[in-house]
Design an enzyme around this catalytic site. Structure first.
Site, PDB file in Angstrom:
ATOM      1  N   THR A   1      -1.473  31.284  15.297  1.00 34.96           N
ATOM      2  CA  THR A   1      -2.513  32.193  14.817  1.00 34.96           C
ATOM      3  C   THR A   1      -3.435  32.587  15.952  1.00 34.96           C
ATOM      4  O   THR A   1      -3.858  33.743  16.047  1.00 34.96           O
ATOM      5  CB  THR A   1      -3.313  31.532  13.677  1.00 34.96           C
ATOM      6  OG1 THR A   1      -2.443  31.302  12.562  1.00 34.96           O
ATOM      7  CG2 THR A   1      -4.474  32.409  13.233  1.00 34.96           C
ATOM      8  N   ALA A   2      -3.747  31.632  16.827  1.00 36.54           N
ATOM      9  CA  ALA A   2      -4.632  31.918  17.957  1.00 36.54           C
ATOM     10  C   ALA A   2      -4.087  33.070  18.791  1.00 36.54           C
ATOM     11  O   ALA A   2      -4.823  33.988  19.182  1.00 36.54           O
ATOM     12  CB  ALA A   2      -4.799  30.664  18.813  1.00 36.54           C
TER      13      ALA A   2
ATOM     14  N   HIS B   1      -9.466  24.145  19.017  1.00 38.23           N
ATOM     15  CA  HIS B   1      -9.898  22.789  18.668  1.00 38.23           C
ATOM     16  C   HIS B   1     -11.054  22.283  19.529  1.00 38.23           C
ATOM     17  O   HIS B   1     -12.058  22.949  19.676  1.00 38.23           O
ATOM     18  CB  HIS B   1      -8.705  21.832  18.696  1.00 38.23           C
ATOM     19  CG  HIS B   1      -7.631  22.166  17.709  1.00 38.23           C
ATOM     20  ND1 HIS B   1      -7.878  22.778  16.517  1.00 38.23           N
ATOM     21  CD2 HIS B   1      -6.283  21.981  17.765  1.00 38.23           C
ATOM     22  CE1 HIS B   1      -6.751  22.953  15.853  1.00 38.23           C
ATOM     23  NE2 HIS B   1      -5.760  22.493  16.584  1.00 38.23           N
TER      24      HIS B   1
ATOM     25  N   SER C   1       2.984  27.028  11.668  1.00 40.18           N
ATOM     26  CA  SER C   1       1.905  27.983  11.863  1.00 40.18           C
ATOM     27  C   SER C   1       2.166  29.212  11.008  1.00 40.18           C
ATOM     28  O   SER C   1       3.307  29.657  10.864  1.00 40.18           O
ATOM     29  CB  SER C   1       1.810  28.389  13.331  1.00 40.18           C
ATOM     30  OG  SER C   1       0.905  29.470  13.489  1.00 40.18           O
TER      31      SER C   1
END
Length: 280
Positions: free
Chosen positions: A111-112, A155, A55
């Site tokens: 990142t989320a 997602h 990530s």
């Protein structure tokens, strides 16, 4: 050459050609398939891997040992994470409802998570309360059942959350793109700085170009590692995450990575780093 990447369709699509000896002059790959949370951890401790998919959120921890390759990874638009709360859409869209509340996230090195914390710093007065890390598939049921006040999801949850009686408080991708005019940095390809990084970048890019030129060639390989997905969903996954940024980060890509990580470092979410290390 040893490499670790996920069994997700975008990674198997990108690396199919190289993994199957279809990239001229490229060395044979010894592939380890692992979830990105595992590769994030592997990159921070002693290992024998030459190349990894991690990530972007994990990049500041490994930049001295590993270099970011300008190709092979995932950036995108319109694919951001969501913050979900219980109730019907439109009932309460005030971010202040998260002040001091418990929020479930699938990982703190994603990142989320960085996008959520950056957004919350601007929009949640006094900040959120407890951050609870839990498996992705448990988050929406936990919010539905009242065990957690809000959940950060990614997602396919973008399409299924109404089935749990949940509503979207914010689309963090939309917020990031409106705030920065930049794409969302998701997954990075890194390689040891001691290696020939230009050659590796060329082999990765050649693998990407082969995948685009011969999309049917990788189909069996992709589905071998994505058996829980239909061919249509796997293809949609590839179409979303394998794009122009996969072939070359370009200025927008590098600017997006630097913006995300610099903002995160300023908030104390990742270690301070030298932005010059982001470019070969």
């Amino acid at each position: 050459m040893k490499i670790a990447y996920s069994p997700c369709p975008n990674d198997t699509f990108v690396f199919h050609a190289w993994a199957h000896g279809l990239v001229p002059d490229a060395p044979q790959l010894d592939v380890t398939y692992a979830d990105i949370n595992i590769t994030n951890e592997l990159a921070t401790r002693e290992n024998d891997l030459d190349i990894l998919k991690i990530s972007y959120a994990a990049l500041p921890w490994v930049l001295k040992e590993y270099a970011l390759l300008p190709c092979g990874g995932a950036l995108g638009r319109g694919c951001g994470p969501l913050v979900l709360t219980k109730g019907q859409a439109g009932e309460n869209n005030d971010p202040a409802q998260l002040t001091g509340r418990r929020v479930a996230v699938p990982s703190e090195r994603s990142t989320a998570y960085l996008l959520f914390r950056l957004w919350a710093a601007k929009h949640v007065p006094g900040g959120v309360g407890e951050i609870v890390v839990m498996p992705f598939h448990e988050i929406m049921p936990a919010v539905r059942d009242g065990h957690i006040d809000a959940g950060l999801v990614i997602h396919e949850a973008r399409f299924t959350y109404p089935n749990y009686g949940l509503s979207m408080l914010v689309d963090l991708g939309n917020w990031w793109e409106a705030d920065t005019k930049l794409p969302i940095p998701l997954g990075a390809i890194i390689a040891r700085r001691s290696l020939d990084l230009q050659a590796i970048s060329n082999w990765v890019r050649a693998s990407v170009q082969h995948a685009w030129a011969h999309p049917e060639a990788s189909r069996e390989y992709v589905m071998q590692y994505a058996q829980e997905l239909s061919p249509e969903v796997a293809q949609a996954h590839i179409d979303l995450y394998v794009n122009s940024f996969t072939a070359d980060l370009g200025e927008d890509g590098f600017n997006a990575v630097e913006a995300l990580l610099s903002r995160a470092a300023a908030e104390g979410l990742v270690p301070e780093f030298d932005p010059a290390l982001l470019r070969l």
